[in-house]
Write an enzyme that holds these catalytic residues in place. Structure first.
Site, mmCIF file in Angstrom:
data_model
loop_
_atom_site.group_PDB
_atom_site.id
_atom_site.type_symbol
_atom_site.label_atom_id
_atom_site.label_comp_id
_atom_site.label_asym_id
_atom_site.label_seq_id
_atom_site.Cartn_x
_atom_site.Cartn_y
_atom_site.Cartn_z
ATOM 1 N N ASN A 58 0.720 -1.289 -0.186
ATOM 2 C CA ASN A 58 -0.093 0.165 0.372
ATOM 3 C C ASN A 58 0.952 1.454 -0.039
ATOM 4 O O ASN A 58 0.555 2.484 0.462
ATOM 5 C CB ASN A 58 -1.006 0.012 1.398
ATOM 6 C CG ASN A 58 -0.364 0.453 2.422
ATOM 7 O OD1 ASN A 58 0.579 0.167 2.545
ATOM 8 N ND2 ASN A 58 -0.342 0.022 3.350
ATOM 9 N N LYS A 59 2.249 0.993 -0.407
ATOM 10 C CA LYS A 59 3.357 2.629 -0.294
ATOM 11 C C LYS A 59 2.842 3.277 -0.944
ATOM 12 O O LYS A 59 2.591 2.456 -2.317
ATOM 13 C CB LYS A 59 4.498 1.786 0.098
ATOM 14 C CG LYS A 59 5.048 1.158 1.447
ATOM 15 C CD LYS A 59 4.071 2.370 2.777
ATOM 16 C CE LYS A 59 4.482 2.164 4.176
ATOM 17 N NZ LYS A 59 3.765 1.090 4.746
ATOM 18 N N CYS A 60 3.617 3.644 -1.973
ATOM 19 C CA CYS A 60 3.557 4.920 -2.724
ATOM 20 C C CYS A 60 3.992 4.447 -4.051
ATOM 21 O O CYS A 60 3.113 4.757 -4.799
ATOM 22 C CB CYS A 60 4.248 6.180 -2.413
ATOM 23 S SG CYS A 60 3.581 7.217 -1.273
#
Length: 393
Positions: A190-192
């Site tokens: 779910n990171k950038c």
């Protein structure tokens, strides 16, 4: 009520990523190899830092960074209490001591005043500023503090790709890794950007980069993937008791393609944040996040603070009301000094870090991801407004 299902996060992976991962699979090179090296080179260029070391998590990056700067048993390291477990647990890997720092009430990053007091009170060797939600801590102030107290700086930059800050309206923009010894990034789902699982350590020090690379795969003194190429040799020696933290070429192939889209993802996050800020500005029961004028926020998280004194329900009930409407929220985070392990180990009390303790019951992270549809954004705005209005005191 017409319910719209909005997850907390939805990964955006397109055909190009799938094609590139399949290409790596067909190449026969699955573990650490040429795609890992390509990812490192592209990433170091993107963030403007000389060296990048791919790893299997940001936790691994933090661990190796502390090892590379010489943290050992009994050493003290300044760590924010408002952060994820990994930021402090890597300190405990060395049987070292995390010295917690309270958070700023607006940004939720390390509070500069409390950081200064803790640095004076304790004999620390390093500081780990964590850029909460994607807005950078005041790295210029931290760098000056580190100079005065002889601290090494390891940035927990898990939320920042990209993010920037500058010293004054005419100062140059600086990103993670430019004002520290090492900056550590996360590529969790779910990171950038994502590699599924993965992380990166960046540094301008060749010595630190070489040490982290050595320790990332069992302390081998030769580049392990070159052992199986025409230019390599089967012979190697173990020169240090290293770890198994390397990234695979499969993950790196995904990372290379995701990195190409980092700017597009960031722009979309900015657009979503702007819509949330505009749509929720009139909701008096909700305090909105603030982007400081000298920062460029990555908007990895959109964390609001409920004004619970104006509501008939608490945070848990507020989240439940949104879940009943199909919206999945989260909380970032329960402060570490309130976690059972640290309470037992060091005898912390909630009152010891009053800002973090007071903010924790109010925090709610709304869904925020580049693949979010316009209808989902509007539905979240309308639903938060509706719940606040329904349970207004």
């Amino acid at each position: 009520m017409n319910i719209v299902r909005v997850p907390f996060f939805r990964t955006k992976v397109t055909g190009r990523e799938v094609t590139d991962v399949a290409k790596s699979l067909r190449s026969g090179w699955l573990t650490t190899g040429p795609r890992v090296r390509e990812f490192e080179l592209r990433f170091s260029e993107y963030v403007g830092v000389r060296h990048a070391v791919t790893l299997n998590s940001c936790t691994a990056a933090l661990h190796l960074a502390l090892e590379a700067v010489g943290i050992g048993r009994g050493d003290q390291v300044l760590v924010p209490t408002m952060t994820f477990a990994a930021t402090a647990e890597v300190v405990r890997y060395f049987d070292a001591v995390p010295v917690f720092v309270d958070c700023d009430p607006v940004t939720l990053c390390m509070d500069a005043g409390h950081l200064e007091r803790q640095a004076k009170r304790h004999r620390c060797k390093a500081v780990i500023p964590m850029h909460y939600g994607g807005q950078m801590c005041d790295m210029f102030a931290i760098k000056e503090l580190a100079r005065r107290h002889r601290l090494r700086i390891i940035e927990d930059a898990a939320h920042t790709l990209p993010a920037f800050m500058r010293a004054g309206p005419r100062g140059a923009w600086k990103g993670p890794g430019e004002l520290s010894d090492v900056a550590c990034f996360s590529f969790y789902a779910n990171k950038c950007i994502t590699t599924g699982e993965g992380g990166m350590a960046v540094t301008n020090s060749m010595r630190l980069a070489d040490r982290m690379r050595l320790m990332s795969l069992h302390g081998m003194n030769r580049d392990p993937w070159k052992r199986f190429t025409a230019q390599g040799s089967w012979y190697y020696e173990i020169v240090a008791p290293g770890f198994k933290y390397n990234m695979t070429d499969i993950a790196a192939a995904l990372g290379v393609e995701q990195l190409k889209k980092a700017g597009v993802f960031w722009k979309r996050r900015q657009e979503i944040a702007a819509r949330f800020l505009a749509g929720l500005r009139g909701v008096e029961e909700v305090e909105l996040p603030v982007e400081l004028p000298d920062r460029k926020h990555s908007w990895h998280l959109f964390a609001v603070k409920l004004k619970v004194e104006r509501l008939k329900i608490d945070r848990a009930a507020f989240i439940r009301e949104l879940k009943d409407r199909g919206i999945v929220c989260s909380v970032h985070w329960k402060p570490l000094h309130m976690m059972p392990y640290y309470v037992r180990k060091y005898g912390y009390r909630a009152s010891g870090f009053p800002v973090a303790a007071s903010l924790w019951p109010r925090l709610v992270s709304l869904p925020m991801f580049p693949a979010m549809k316009a209808s989902e954004i509007e539905y979240v705005v309308d639903s938060v407004s509706e719940v606040a209005r329904k349970f207004r005191r």
